[in-house]
Scaffold this motif. Structure first.
Motif, PDB file in Angstrom:
ATOM      1  N   LYS A  71      66.185  19.041 -60.429  1.00 43.18           N
ATOM      2  CA  LYS A  71      65.432  20.186 -59.899  1.00 43.18           C
ATOM      3  C   LYS A  71      65.069  19.965 -58.434  1.00 43.18           C
ATOM      4  O   LYS A  71      65.179  20.877 -57.610  1.00 43.18           O
ATOM      5  CB  LYS A  71      64.174  20.419 -60.754  1.00 43.18           C
ATOM      6  CG  LYS A  71      63.398  21.650 -60.350  1.00 43.18           C
ATOM      7  CD  LYS A  71      62.282  21.974 -61.315  1.00 43.18           C
ATOM      8  CE  LYS A  71      62.791  22.566 -62.603  1.00 43.18           C
ATOM      9  NZ  LYS A  71      61.744  23.061 -63.487  1.00 43.18           N
ATOM     10  N   ARG A  73      66.667  18.000 -56.392  1.00 43.51           N
ATOM     11  CA  ARG A  73      67.901  17.994 -55.588  1.00 43.51           C
ATOM     12  C   ARG A  73      68.326  19.431 -55.281  1.00 43.51           C
ATOM     13  O   ARG A  73      68.805  19.722 -54.196  1.00 43.51           O
ATOM     14  CB  ARG A  73      69.006  17.221 -56.314  1.00 43.51           C
ATOM     15  CG  ARG A  73      68.690  15.743 -56.491  1.00 43.51           C
ATOM     16  CD  ARG A  73      69.920  14.902 -56.804  1.00 43.51           C
ATOM     17  NE  ARG A  73      70.511  15.161 -58.091  1.00 43.51           N
ATOM     18  CZ  ARG A  73      70.103  14.615 -59.243  1.00 43.51           C
ATOM     19  NH1 ARG A  73      69.088  13.747 -59.245  1.00 43.51           N
ATOM     20  NH2 ARG A  73      70.705  14.887 -60.391  1.00 43.51           N
ATOM     21  N   VAL A  74      68.140  20.331 -56.252  1.00 44.55           N
ATOM     22  CA  VAL A  74      68.428  21.749 -55.991  1.00 44.55           C
ATOM     23  C   VAL A  74      67.458  22.268 -54.923  1.00 44.55           C
ATOM     24  O   VAL A  74      67.849  22.995 -54.006  1.00 44.55           O
ATOM     25  CB  VAL A  74      68.323  22.592 -57.284  1.00 44.55           C
ATOM     26  CG1 VAL A  74      68.468  24.082 -56.971  1.00 44.55           C
ATOM     27  CG2 VAL A  74      69.391  22.179 -58.284  1.00 44.55           C
ATOM     28  N   ARG A  75      66.191  21.878 -55.041  1.00 47.79           N
ATOM     29  CA  ARG A  75      65.217  22.301 -54.019  1.00 47.79           C
ATOM     30  C   ARG A  75      65.632  21.786 -52.643  1.00 47.79           C
ATOM     31  O   ARG A  75      65.503  22.474 -51.634  1.00 47.79           O
ATOM     32  CB  ARG A  75      63.832  21.762 -54.351  1.00 47.79           C
ATOM     33  CG  ARG A  75      63.167  22.417 -55.548  1.00 47.79           C
ATOM     34  CD  ARG A  75      61.797  21.811 -55.797  1.00 47.79           C
ATOM     35  NE  ARG A  75      60.832  22.217 -54.780  1.00 47.79           N
ATOM     36  CZ  ARG A  75      60.232  21.409 -53.940  1.00 47.79           C
ATOM     37  NH1 ARG A  75      60.478  20.114 -53.949  1.00 47.79           N
ATOM     38  NH2 ARG A  75      59.368  21.875 -53.054  1.00 47.79           N
TER      39      ARG A  75
ATOM     40  N   LEU B  49      61.669  27.972 -56.560  1.00 39.69           N
ATOM     41  CA  LEU B  49      62.158  26.680 -56.081  1.00 39.69           C
ATOM     42  C   LEU B  49      62.293  26.609 -54.571  1.00 39.69           C
ATOM     43  O   LEU B  49      61.951  25.612 -53.949  1.00 39.69           O
ATOM     44  CB  LEU B  49      63.537  26.371 -56.696  1.00 39.69           C
ATOM     45  CG  LEU B  49      63.576  25.850 -58.123  1.00 39.69           C
ATOM     46  CD1 LEU B  49      64.980  25.382 -58.449  1.00 39.69           C
ATOM     47  CD2 LEU B  49      62.593  24.720 -58.338  1.00 39.69           C
ATOM     48  N   HIS B  50      62.817  27.672 -53.974  1.00 37.92           N
ATOM     49  CA  HIS B  50      63.151  27.589 -52.557  1.00 37.92           C
ATOM     50  C   HIS B  50      62.212  28.372 -51.657  1.00 37.92           C
ATOM     51  O   HIS B  50      62.207  28.170 -50.440  1.00 37.92           O
ATOM     52  CB  HIS B  50      64.575  28.122 -52.317  1.00 37.92           C
ATOM     53  CG  HIS B  50      65.596  27.493 -53.199  1.00 37.92           C
ATOM     54  ND1 HIS B  50      65.935  26.166 -53.102  1.00 37.92           N
ATOM     55  CD2 HIS B  50      66.324  27.985 -54.225  1.00 37.92           C
ATOM     56  CE1 HIS B  50      66.838  25.879 -54.026  1.00 37.92           C
ATOM     57  NE2 HIS B  50      67.085  26.963 -54.723  1.00 37.92           N
ATOM     58  N   LEU B 412      68.347  27.277 -62.947  1.00 42.55           N
ATOM     59  CA  LEU B 412      67.856  26.208 -62.073  1.00 42.55           C
ATOM     60  C   LEU B 412      68.267  26.391 -60.609  1.00 42.55           C
ATOM     61  O   LEU B 412      67.776  25.690 -59.737  1.00 42.55           O
ATOM     62  CB  LEU B 412      68.362  24.854 -62.603  1.00 42.55           C
ATOM     63  CG  LEU B 412      67.816  23.586 -61.961  1.00 42.55           C
ATOM     64  CD1 LEU B 412      66.299  23.543 -61.983  1.00 42.55           C
ATOM     65  CD2 LEU B 412      68.374  22.359 -62.662  1.00 42.55           C
ATOM     66  N   ASP B 413      69.126  27.326 -60.325  1.00 40.72           N
ATOM     67  CA  ASP B 413      69.456  27.573 -58.922  1.00 40.72           C
ATOM     68  C   ASP B 413      68.299  28.207 -58.163  1.00 40.72           C
ATOM     69  O   ASP B 413      68.238  28.109 -56.939  1.00 40.72           O
ATOM     70  CB  ASP B 413      70.704  28.451 -58.817  1.00 40.72           C
ATOM     71  CG  ASP B 413      71.962  27.623 -58.960  1.00 40.72           C
ATOM     72  OD1 ASP B 413      72.153  26.718 -58.130  1.00 40.72           O
ATOM     73  OD2 ASP B 413      72.732  27.852 -59.907  1.00 40.72           O
ATOM     74  N   ALA B 418      63.138  26.661 -64.863  1.00 48.03           N
ATOM     75  CA  ALA B 418      64.425  26.391 -65.517  1.00 48.03           C
ATOM     76  C   ALA B 418      64.703  24.897 -65.664  1.00 48.03           C
ATOM     77  O   ALA B 418      64.230  24.072 -64.879  1.00 48.03           O
ATOM     78  CB  ALA B 418      65.546  27.044 -64.731  1.00 48.03           C
TER      79      ALA B 418
END
Lengths: 99, 543
Positions: A71, A73-75, B49-50, B412-413, B418
């Protein structure tokens, strides 16, 4: 190593503690050792980071920093399905690095 | 479609300014994140997440071209050039800056839109049949009742802090195209033996970590008591729903633990009390709302198309739905191009769909919970011209209800909750099945992919469902078979141990091969599964 991460308050961007401030690049992250929680509290109170937390990571042989959990690493990189929006847009190894 | 009156507009405008002040105070440090989080969530602003993510409400999935155009403009002006249509008939933007959020809400308010109640433990966007008001098989248009419920549930002081989020769906045909029985309250408008129109109430359905199909608790509620009965359902839940455990707080748990009979008894008691209180909105209000949903000026015309172009003929066969007027169809615009991201559309594509709605569909669009877009009223005579423009814009995929038309959550992207990625699986599956030609052989096959147990990708209700889990830090995928969210509703069962990303795609090939070998006549995958059971599939998967 223990790394401090969170999101920029204004933009929401993922950021990493560099020892002196915050960077959008995970490779700039430093090992906070036992100081992490204290830095976290200070930086959050000063509104320089939003929702900060500590994670485990490793420093690779080439000097790059790799978070332990997928997670994070995706961030660190961005959505794997939009290489045009990741921080390493044209790197063929980017996906391998996450997985 | 419904247009705001002065009260609607004043409420939304006031909310924008209230949020502008809250965001300013957060940026100035006068509010902590703990204080600000519930305020931003009440306005649909999540932290993912981003970046921040903004979820915009599209009531019962209906909007006009002006609104759709603004959604496209927001994608370009404030986001990174695209938006994501969701399984709640909404749209969300993945790259929002906090300092822009109030300006976006102000842009939305100018076209009678908002992000209120797209998060939090309140009544969320009311969903409905995406073909409502157009389809040949409905009793009445359910949208006036969906709009009445939207107004009733917006800022309802009693239901702002429910034990957990609450989802309501209203449909008006025997065909369920809206997963009605997988809602907290599912309302099906029906005719009784005397020809009177009323509503069946199904309460306590849902997906998530404890999937349940809602049982029917009343087979006929007169339509002029609809809100009163819904209020009774909510009141019992609000009083007795669990607040000590988030994972047991949905109404489905209450109905399950009390039992359908006892829950129904309490609702009926409350209903009788509320009838005396007179909480039902005045009939004049429903009549005012209903005026906005009259039929457009349909014209007679050709009832068939020229099928000489096989690509066009395939698109018509797959992506059109029979209309109540025989010179029209409802046309489905697939947001599932081969290898694409399910539900994503660029700002330019969103504006193109808006323009085409104005040109060909009486200025109206619908968002489907399957992450596609509908032009509800298209003249059959205009279908070829419409398809030509859609195809040129990358919006002409002929795949409705096929394996390529899968639901996939952001996974999860993008999503902070997720455990595994959903979108890359969806992309690989559509590329593989399209290239092999197997999609055509499989016919109707509803594939649904979730990246975690919260089941935003509806995997419990897929003919084939895939659930991504975290297995010691590595993505792993569970396969399930036999679900349906239609009128033949059922919950899928897990086949057995999970698979790697590559492995689950091979498993999908295996179970679809079993279907093709064992199908009889015109059976769909689901029909064959129900006839032969799980064992042949398990045997093929695990030996």
């Amino acid at each position: 190593m223990k790394v401090l991460t969170g999101n920029d308050l204004k933009t929401g961007d993922v950021i990493w503690w560099t020892g002196e401030g915050w960077s959008r690049h995970v490779d700039d992250a430093v090992d906070t050792g036992e100081q992490g929680e204290q830095i976290l509290a200070t930086e959050e109170a000063a509104r320089r980071v939003n929702v900060p937390y500590m994670i485990e990571a490793t420093r690779e042989d080439d000097g790059s920093v790799r978070p332990a959990h997928i997670k994070d690493r995706v961030r660190a990189l961005g959505p794997t399905v939009r290489p045009d929006l990741t921080l390493k847009p044209k790197s063929p190894e980017a996906l391998d690095w996450i997985i | 479609m419904y247009q705001y009156d002065q009260y609607d507009q004043a409420m939304v405008d006031a909310r924008v300014e209230e949020f502008r002040d809250q965001a300013r105070r957060r940026l100035e440090g006068k509010l902590t994140e703990d204080q600000f989080k519930p305020l931003r969530l009440m306005n649909g602003l999540y932290l993912q997440l981003h970046a921040y993510m903004l979820r915009v409400a599209i009531p019962y999935g209906t909007l006009n071209s002006r609104q759709m155009t603004v959604l496209g403009d927001i994608a370009d002006k404030y986001d990174r050039g695209y938006g994501h249509f969701t399984t709640r008939q909404n749209i969300q933007y993945n790259w929002i800056k906090l300092e822009d959020a109030a300006d976006i809400l102000a842009d939305l308010a100018k076209v009678e839109m908002h992000a209120i109640q797209t998060s939090g433990n309140c009544i969320r966007n009311i969903s409905s049949d995406h073909f409502a008001g157009a389809t040949h098989d409905e009793i009445i248009d359910p949208r006036p009742y969906a709009e009445l419920m939207r107004q009733w549930s917006s800022f309802h002081p009693e239901f702002t802090y429910l034990p957990r989020k609450f989802k309501i769906c209203v449909i008006a045909s025997e065909k369920d195209r809206a997963a009605m029985r997988l809602h907290d309250i599912g309302i099906q408008i029906v005719k009784n033996a005397d020809g009177e129109v009323g509503a069946r109430f199904f309460v306590g359905g849902g997906m998530g970590r404890t999937p349940m199909v809602a049982p029917m608790i009343r087979d006929f509620v007169p339509l002029d008591q609809l809100i009163t009965y819904a209020e009774a359902c909510l009141r019992v839940y609000n009083r007795y729903g669990r607040r000590d455990n988030k994972y047991k707080a949905r109404i489905k748990i209450l109905v399950h633990e009390l039992g359908k009979e006892e829950y129904t008894r309490q609702v009926e008691e409350e209903f009788a009390h509320l009838l005396e209180q007179g909480v039902e909105p005045p009939h004049e209000e429903l009549a005012r709302i209903a005026k906005h949903f009259g039929d457009p000026a349909f014209e007679d015309g050709p009832k068939t198309v020229d099928r000489s172009d096989p690509d066009f003929a395939l698109w018509v066969d797959r992506n059109s739905h029979r209309h109540k007027h025989d010179a029209y169809v409802s046309a489905v615009i697939s947001l599932k191009p081969v290898g694409g991201i399910p539900g994503d559309a660029t700002g330019e594509q969103i504006r193109i769909m808006a323009r085409l709605a104005k040109q060909y569909s009486f200025d109206e669009l619908r968002i489907m919970h399957t992450q596609n877009v509908v032009l509800p009223h298209v003249k059959i005579a205009d279908l070829h011209a419409l398809w030509t423009e859609l195809d040129a814009a990358g919006l002409g995929a002929p795949n409705m209800d096929t394996i390529e038309d899968m639901i996939a959550c952001p996974g999860l992207d993008y999503c902070a909750l997720a455990n595994a990625r959903s979108i890359p699986l969806a992309q690989r599956i559509s590329e593989r099945f399209d290239a092999s030609g197997k999609t055509e052989k499989l016919g109707e096959l509803k594939l649904k992919i979730s990246g975690c147990i919260n089941a935003c990708g509806h995997h419990h209700a897929g003919h084939i469902g895939i659930l991504g889990v975290d297995k010691k830090g590595v993505e792993n995928y569970q396969l399930s078979l036999g679900g349906s969210e239609a009128e033949d509703v059922s919950l899928a069962k897990i086949t057995g141990p999970g698979f790697t990303e590559d492995g689950v795609i091979e498993a999908l090939e295996t179970v679809t091969d079993v279907y093709l070998e064992r199908k009889e006549g015109e059976e769909r995958f689901l029909d064959t599964y129900r006839r032969i059971g799980m064992e042949p599939f398990k045997e093929a998967l695990y030996g």
